[in-house]
Design an enzyme around this catalytic site. Structure first.
Site, PDB file in Angstrom:
ATOM      1  N   GLU A  54       0.828  -1.215   0.000  1.00  0.00           N
ATOM      2  CA  GLU A  54       0.000   0.000   0.000  1.00  0.00           C
ATOM      3  C   GLU A  54       0.860   1.262   0.000  1.00  0.00           C
ATOM      4  OE1 GLU A  54      -2.608   1.697  -0.129  1.00  0.00           O
ATOM      5  OE2 GLU A  54      -4.384   0.460   0.144  1.00  0.00           O
ATOM      6  N   ARG A 114      -8.703   2.597  13.342  1.00  0.00           N
ATOM      7  CA  ARG A 114      -7.297   2.768  12.978  1.00  0.00           C
ATOM      8  C   ARG A 114      -7.165   3.697  11.784  1.00  0.00           C
ATOM      9  NH1 ARG A 114      -5.041  -0.009   8.493  1.00  0.00           N
ATOM     10  NH2 ARG A 114      -6.161  -1.842   7.739  1.00  0.00           N
ATOM     11  N   ASN A 166      -5.826   4.786   8.002  1.00  0.00           N
ATOM     12  CA  ASN A 166      -5.622   4.100   6.727  1.00  0.00           C
ATOM     13  C   ASN A 166      -4.773   4.989   5.819  1.00  0.00           C
ATOM     14  OD1 ASN A 166      -5.923   1.822   5.058  1.00  0.00           O
ATOM     15  ND2 ASN A 166      -7.519   2.841   3.894  1.00  0.00           N
ATOM     16  N   ASP A 206     -14.092  -7.780   8.073  1.00  0.00           N
ATOM     17  CA  ASP A 206     -14.005  -9.229   8.267  1.00  0.00           C
ATOM     18  C   ASP A 206     -12.998  -9.803   7.268  1.00  0.00           C
ATOM     19  OD1 ASP A 206     -15.268  -9.579   5.786  1.00  0.00           O
ATOM     20  OD2 ASP A 206     -17.199 -10.135   6.647  1.00  0.00           O
ATOM     21  N   ASN A 237     -10.029   6.378   2.043  1.00  0.00           N
ATOM     22  CA  ASN A 237      -8.988   5.918   1.137  1.00  0.00           C
ATOM     23  C   ASN A 237      -8.444   7.049   0.271  1.00  0.00           C
ATOM     24  OD1 ASN A 237      -7.364   3.645   0.594  1.00  0.00           O
ATOM     25  ND2 ASN A 237      -9.166   2.342   0.707  1.00  0.00           N
ATOM     26  N   ASP A 290      -9.891   2.366  -4.389  1.00  0.00           N
ATOM     27  CA  ASP A 290      -8.915   2.315  -3.291  1.00  0.00           C
ATOM     28  C   ASP A 290      -8.021   3.559  -3.385  1.00  0.00           C
ATOM     29  OD1 ASP A 290      -7.060   1.503  -1.300  1.00  0.00           O
ATOM     30  OD2 ASP A 290      -7.405  -0.591  -1.744  1.00  0.00           O
TER      31      ASP A 290
END
Length: 343
Positions: free
Chosen positions: A42, A135, A137, A156, A189, A242
């Protein structure tokens, strides 16, 4: 047969033997870099002075740096005493080339990393800010060098959100003062700014949308949120937007998680104008780099793929260089921060 590799070539001469100006084939080329395939790679960021690609190895809690001209690769393990399970972004600090801001779980932290460090090295991060959200990103710096960092919900093992609308997009100014700008986000994102500094583009992956905001460059503020592109309505089913960047023409390049592609969106027309196939299902992020910023670097992840998918796409989780796109980007912005605040 032996002729298959020529099947895409079309004669470009007309009957007078004059070459047509219409290209017969798309010239883009996708090559995998000589770095390991990762569960999730990433946050690519180009370091121009080093001609190196900086990116994160999310679940290994490592920063990686690949020197394009020499092939050297460095790894930096972030030893935070196991308080976090993910590193999600890395951005160099403007006035100290060996200082980086990283997002480790709930913490925005700072680390030192030198080209003189061993190729495999460990460091202890210093915490700058802790969020009460699940958290951090993705993060990116605006044209003035202020840091925008978003948070995300827990997921999940199939990538589905376990909670909704309880994350945010924050801005950290030059003195590390944190303000909240977008609330009720699920998975913050990609983000990028238009070259005229009047528009801000932003992604909430779970909402399957790219948003457009008005941006005030002087104040560092955003307003008037609206949907620029809705993935299902654009026919982009079973995939999520993304990471994102912008080219010199003002078009957006967006990584498609679950989509095996990067798309190019014309924000003026609010439509997809190109699709670049990537040999990895979960495409995570993009940035421009190379000596003239004409290479699009693409990160991806092998996470959430079946053994059959990995067999079909052995480059799953690879990091790629896409060339021949006929456009390019501009240098990334590093975090312009008061260095006394990092000490």
């Amino acid at each position: 047969g032996g002729d298959d590799c020529y099947s895409d070539l079309r004669p470009t001469s007309n009957y007078l033997g004059v070459e047509s100006s219409i290209p017969a084939v798309k010239m883009e080329k996708v090559e995998k870099l000589a770095v390991p395939c990762l569960p999730v790679g990433e946050g690519p960021h180009w370091q121009e002075d080093l001609q190196a690609l900086l990116f994160v190895d999310v679940f290994a809690k490592k920063l990686r740096r690949h020197f394009i001209n020499t092939g050297r690769s460095q790894e930096l393990y972030l030893d935070d005493g196991d308080s976090a399970t993910h590193v999600s972004m890395v951005i160099p600090v403007e006035d100290d080339p060996e200082m980086m801001v990283v997002a480790l779980g709930k913490n925005l932290s700072v680390v030192h990393w030198s080209v003189d460090d061993p190729d495999i090295h460990t460091t202890k991060p210093k915490v700058l800010h802790t969020t009460t959200d699940h958290r951090f990103n993705d993060a990116k710096c605006d044209p003035q060098g202020r840091l925008w960092a978003g948070t995300m919900c827990p997921l999940d093992d199939k990538g589905k959100a376990l909670e909704y609308n309880n994350s945010s997009l924050y801005k950290f100014d030059h003195d590390l003062v944190c303000t909240s700008w977008v609330k009720k986000v699920t998975l913050s994102n990609g983000m990028t700014w238009s070259h005229d500094r009047k528009s801000f583009y932003y992604i909430d992956s779970i909402a399957e949308a790219i948003y457009h905001f008005d941006y005030d460059d002087e104040a560092g503020s955003i307003s008037n949120q609206r949907v620029l592109l809705n993935y299902p309505e654009a026919g982009l089913h079973d995939q999520m937007p993304d990471g994102m960047t912008i080219d010199i023409d003002g078009n957006l390049w967006v990584a498609c998680f679950f989509g095996r592609q990067v798309i190019c969106v014309d924000p003026k027309e609010a439509k997809v104008i190109r699709k670049i196939a990537i040999p990895s299902k979960n495409v995570t992020s993009v940035c421009w780099g190379g000596k003239d910023y004409s290479t699009l670097y693409v990160t991806s992840g092998a996470l959430m793929t079946t053994p059959e998918e990995r067999a079909a796409y052995p480059s799953s989780g690879g990091t790629f260089a896409v060339t021949g796109l006929g456009t390019k980007g501009t240098p990334p912005v590093n975090y312009k921060v008061n260095l006394d605040k990092l000490k």
